[in-house]
Write a protein that holds these residues in place. Structure first.
Motif, PDB file in Angstrom:
ATOM      1  N   HIS A  12       0.953  -1.165   0.106  1.00  0.00           N
ATOM      2  CA  HIS A  12       0.036   0.022  -0.070  1.00  0.00           C
ATOM      3  C   HIS A  12       0.922   1.182  -0.049  1.00  0.00           C
ATOM      4  N   ALA A  13       0.194   2.411  -0.583  1.00  0.00           N
ATOM      5  CA  ALA A  13       1.190   3.532  -0.547  1.00  0.00           C
ATOM      6  C   ALA A  13      -0.005   4.864  -0.213  1.00  0.00           C
ATOM      7  N   ASP A  14       0.439   6.023   0.073  1.00  0.00           N
ATOM      8  CA  ASP A  14      -0.229   7.107   0.528  1.00  0.00           C
ATOM      9  C   ASP A  14       0.146   8.097  -0.574  1.00  0.00           C
ATOM     10  N   PHE A  15      -0.593   9.133  -1.017  1.00  0.00           N
ATOM     11  CA  PHE A  15      -0.419  10.033  -2.180  1.00  0.00           C
ATOM     12  C   PHE A  15      -0.807  11.421  -1.685  1.00  0.00           C
ATOM     13  N   PRO A  16       0.044  12.326  -2.291  1.00  0.00           N
ATOM     14  CA  PRO A  16      -0.287  13.722  -1.748  1.00  0.00           C
ATOM     15  C   PRO A  16      -1.779  14.225  -2.175  1.00  0.00           C
ATOM     16  N   LEU A  17      -2.141  15.462  -1.891  1.00  0.00           N
ATOM     17  CA  LEU A  17      -3.330  16.213  -2.217  1.00  0.00           C
ATOM     18  C   LEU A  17      -4.430  15.359  -1.633  1.00  0.00           C
ATOM     19  N   ASN A  18      -4.301  15.098  -0.372  1.00  0.00           N
ATOM     20  CA  ASN A  18      -5.414  14.883   0.682  1.00  0.00           C
ATOM     21  C   ASN A  18      -6.319  13.424  -0.041  1.00  0.00           C
ATOM     22  N   TRP A  19      -5.618  12.426   0.022  1.00  0.00           N
ATOM     23  CA  TRP A  19      -6.132  11.172  -0.186  1.00  0.00           C
ATOM     24  C   TRP A  19      -6.361  10.373   1.139  1.00  0.00           C
ATOM     25  N   ASN A  20      -6.243  11.210   2.426  1.00  0.00           N
ATOM     26  CA  ASN A  20      -6.581  10.727   3.792  1.00  0.00           C
ATOM     27  C   ASN A  20      -6.244   9.104   3.936  1.00  0.00           C
ATOM     28  N   GLY A  21      -4.970   8.819   3.852  1.00  0.00           N
ATOM     29  CA  GLY A  21      -4.326   7.741   4.212  1.00  0.00           C
ATOM     30  C   GLY A  21      -3.846   6.961   3.082  1.00  0.00           C
ATOM     31  N   TYR A  22      -3.554   5.672   3.539  1.00  0.00           N
ATOM     32  CA  TYR A  22      -2.950   4.642   2.862  1.00  0.00           C
ATOM     33  C   TYR A  22      -4.006   4.016   1.894  1.00  0.00           C
ATOM     34  N   ILE A  23      -3.530   3.414   0.542  1.00  0.00           N
ATOM     35  CA  ILE A  23      -4.511   2.930  -0.364  1.00  0.00           C
ATOM     36  C   ILE A  23      -3.792   1.684  -0.935  1.00  0.00           C
ATOM     37  N   SER A  24      -4.426   0.348  -0.815  1.00  0.00           N
ATOM     38  CA  SER A  24      -3.675  -0.751  -0.933  1.00  0.00           C
ATOM     39  C   SER A  24      -3.521  -0.985  -2.735  1.00  0.00           C
ATOM     40  N   ALA A  25      -2.331  -1.512  -2.961  1.00  0.00           N
ATOM     41  CA  ALA A  25      -2.269  -1.872  -4.510  1.00  0.00           C
ATOM     42  C   ALA A  25      -2.956  -3.177  -4.691  1.00  0.00           C
ATOM     43  N   VAL A  26      -3.797  -3.272  -5.712  1.00  0.00           N
ATOM     44  CA  VAL A  26      -4.689  -4.497  -5.922  1.00  0.00           C
ATOM     45  C   VAL A  26      -4.490  -5.044  -7.193  1.00  0.00           C
ATOM     46  N   HIS A  27      -3.547  -4.507  -8.211  1.00  0.00           N
ATOM     47  CA  HIS A  27      -3.302  -4.999  -9.409  1.00  0.00           C
ATOM     48  C   HIS A  27      -2.222  -4.431 -10.108  1.00  0.00           C
ATOM     49  N   ILE A  28      -1.315  -5.288 -11.018  1.00  0.00           N
ATOM     50  CA  ILE A  28      -0.278  -4.498 -11.463  1.00  0.00           C
ATOM     51  C   ILE A  28      -0.605  -5.031 -12.946  1.00  0.00           C
ATOM     52  N   ASP A  29      -0.187  -4.007 -14.044  1.00  0.00           N
ATOM     53  CA  ASP A  29      -0.689  -4.260 -15.354  1.00  0.00           C
ATOM     54  C   ASP A  29       0.728  -3.862 -16.213  1.00  0.00           C
ATOM     55  N   ILE A  30       1.159  -4.435 -17.397  1.00  0.00           N
ATOM     56  CA  ILE A  30       2.282  -4.161 -17.945  1.00  0.00           C
ATOM     57  C   ILE A  30       1.662  -3.880 -19.596  1.00  0.00           C
ATOM     58  N   LYS A  31       2.269  -2.827 -20.275  1.00  0.00           N
ATOM     59  CA  LYS A  31       1.697  -2.488 -21.474  1.00  0.00           C
ATOM     60  C   LYS A  31       2.974  -2.400 -22.217  1.00  0.00           C
ATOM     61  N   ILE A  32       2.835  -2.537 -23.666  1.00  0.00           N
ATOM     62  CA  ILE A  32       4.140  -2.743 -24.638  1.00  0.00           C
ATOM     63  C   ILE A  32       3.412  -2.208 -25.709  1.00  0.00           C
ATOM     64  N   PRO A  33       3.808  -0.812 -26.263  1.00  0.00           N
ATOM     65  CA  PRO A  33       4.736  -0.172 -25.615  1.00  0.00           C
ATOM     66  C   PRO A  33       4.043   0.870 -24.592  1.00  0.00           C
ATOM     67  N   SER A  34       4.448   2.051 -24.214  1.00  0.00           N
ATOM     68  CA  SER A  34       3.882   2.859 -23.272  1.00  0.00           C
ATOM     69  C   SER A  34       2.419   3.434 -23.882  1.00  0.00           C
ATOM     70  N   GLU A  35       1.601   3.692 -22.854  1.00  0.00           N
ATOM     71  CA  GLU A  35       0.114   4.193 -23.302  1.00  0.00           C
ATOM     72  C   GLU A  35       0.297   5.844 -22.865  1.00  0.00           C
TER      73      GLU A  35
END
Length: 368
Positions: A12-35
């Motif tokens: 999990h991670a926290d983010f700036p701009l008042n997201w009010n706490g930690y948020i869990s990472a639930v999925h990872i995706d890979i794209k080729i090439p970049s979007e």
């Protein structure tokens, strides 16, 4: 993270701009090439971490662009994740091979039954010797043309390799080196037998002129004998008088599912060489896959991660070669891409967070 009340929690991670706490990472995706592009530059790939928490404003996707290292150096920590994806890919390919082998056996049985039916239903007295010979050649050819039953030993080794692949997937190791199974060539019987022995000291395998268990190897009365280095190589476990395996953690590298085994290895999606920056471009957008809902906060890091060209090739093969349970290709790649074409901002605000907006936790601690 381990919570004493609920157990192992997702990253999990926290983010700036008042997201009010930690948020869990639930999925990872890979794209080729970049979007995404930065200043018009498109990258070799894109690593996306999806975050969600029901008590937060909206989901967040943290995007890390990927480029080939100038000296083609591999990203060792990222390779650990690639290895687990490769293990899943290899297992699916082997299951498809197993499905094809089963179909081959069914076709061979059908051909034999048709052969027996034709032989028994046609009166050989109605044919001249020449015609009868031609008829037999035809019937024999029917069996030869259809795929024959697979050799029992080959099938046994293949099924052992399939079990090994399933065990590898169910026990992630997150090692930098992946000892994959080459399913395009003859199965390596010695390697498979050795690994089976590591998993189960009571399993049988060939050494010498007959089959033995790992426990047999330490029996001095065996007539064919066994050198100590062979015992160490094939059987890093020891057996007591009741032929019960005793694990030797200094020897065995095969993970177990026992409650008393060492902790399950884990992989860190926020490894420093993956997240090379804490600063990003931000905007409100949509998912890049159906249903393409416009309810996502995108955070595109301003520094890419670097991988080798070999790792890029491995990712591409895994992404483009996916199959379902019926062995049908499921990849939607088109013209060498699984990335959604870059969309217009459509007047959405786009901003960039820099050191002028906030500093890292390390810098905060140094200032104290």
């Amino acid at each position: 993270m381990l919570d004493p009340d609920v157990g192992l929690l997702p990253p999990h991670a926290d983010f700036p701009l008042n997201w009010n706490g930690y948020i869990s990472a639930v999925h990872i995706d890979i794209k080729i090439p970049s979007e995404h592009t930065i200043c018009g530059r498109r990258f070799a790939g894109e690593y996306q971490i999806y975050f969600y928490h029901p008590g937060r404003r909206q989901p967040i996707v943290q995007s890390i662009l990927m480029e080939i290292h100038p000296k083609n150096r591999p990203h060792l920590h990222f390779q650990k994740a690639l290895n687990e994806w490769q293990a899943l890919f290899d297992l699916k390919q082997m299951e498809c091979q197993n499905l094809q082998r089963n179909l081959t056996r069914m076709e061979a049985r059908f051909a034999r039954r048709m052969n027996n039916f034709l032989r028994s239903s046609v009166d050989s007295d109605e044919f001249s010797p020449i015609e009868d010979g031609a008829r037999n050649d035809f019937l024999d050819g029917t069996v030869n043309d259809a795929s024959k039953e697979l050799d029992d030993e080959e099938e046994r080794l293949f099924q052992m390799a399939l079990r090994r692949a399933k065990d590898r997937v169910s026990n992630p190791r997150f090692e930098e080196v992946y000892e994959g199974i080459n399913i395009t060539t003859t199965v390596d019987s010695e390697a498979l037998e050795t690994e089976a022995c590591l998993n189960d000291p009571n399993s049988t395998f060939a050494l010498g002129e007959s089959n033995h268990t790992c426990c047999d190897l330490i029996d001095p009365d065996l007539s064919w004998g066994c050198a100590q280095d062979q015992i160490t190589e094939h059987c890093p476990n020891t057996c007591n008088n009741n032929s019960t395996a005793t694990s030797n953690p200094t020897m065995s590298t095969i993970p177990t599912t026992s409650p008393t085994s060492t902790p399950r290895p884990r992989w860190n999606p926020f490894w420093p060489r993956i997240l090379n920056s804490i600063y990003f471009y931000g905007y409100g957008g949509s998912l890049t896959e159906p249903p393409c809902s416009e309810w996502v906060a995108w955070r595109v890091l301003d520094e890419p991660m670097q991988i080798s060209s070999e790792q890029w090739d491995q990712m591409r093969n895994i992404l483009f070669g996916q199959v379902d349970d019926q062995c049908r290709r499921t990849s939607v790649h088109w013209r060498g891409s699984v990335a959604r074409p870059t969309q217009s901002l459509n007047s959405r605000p786009l901003w960039k967070c820099t050191q002028d907006d906030y500093v890292s936790d390390a810098e905060k601690r140094n200032d104290e």
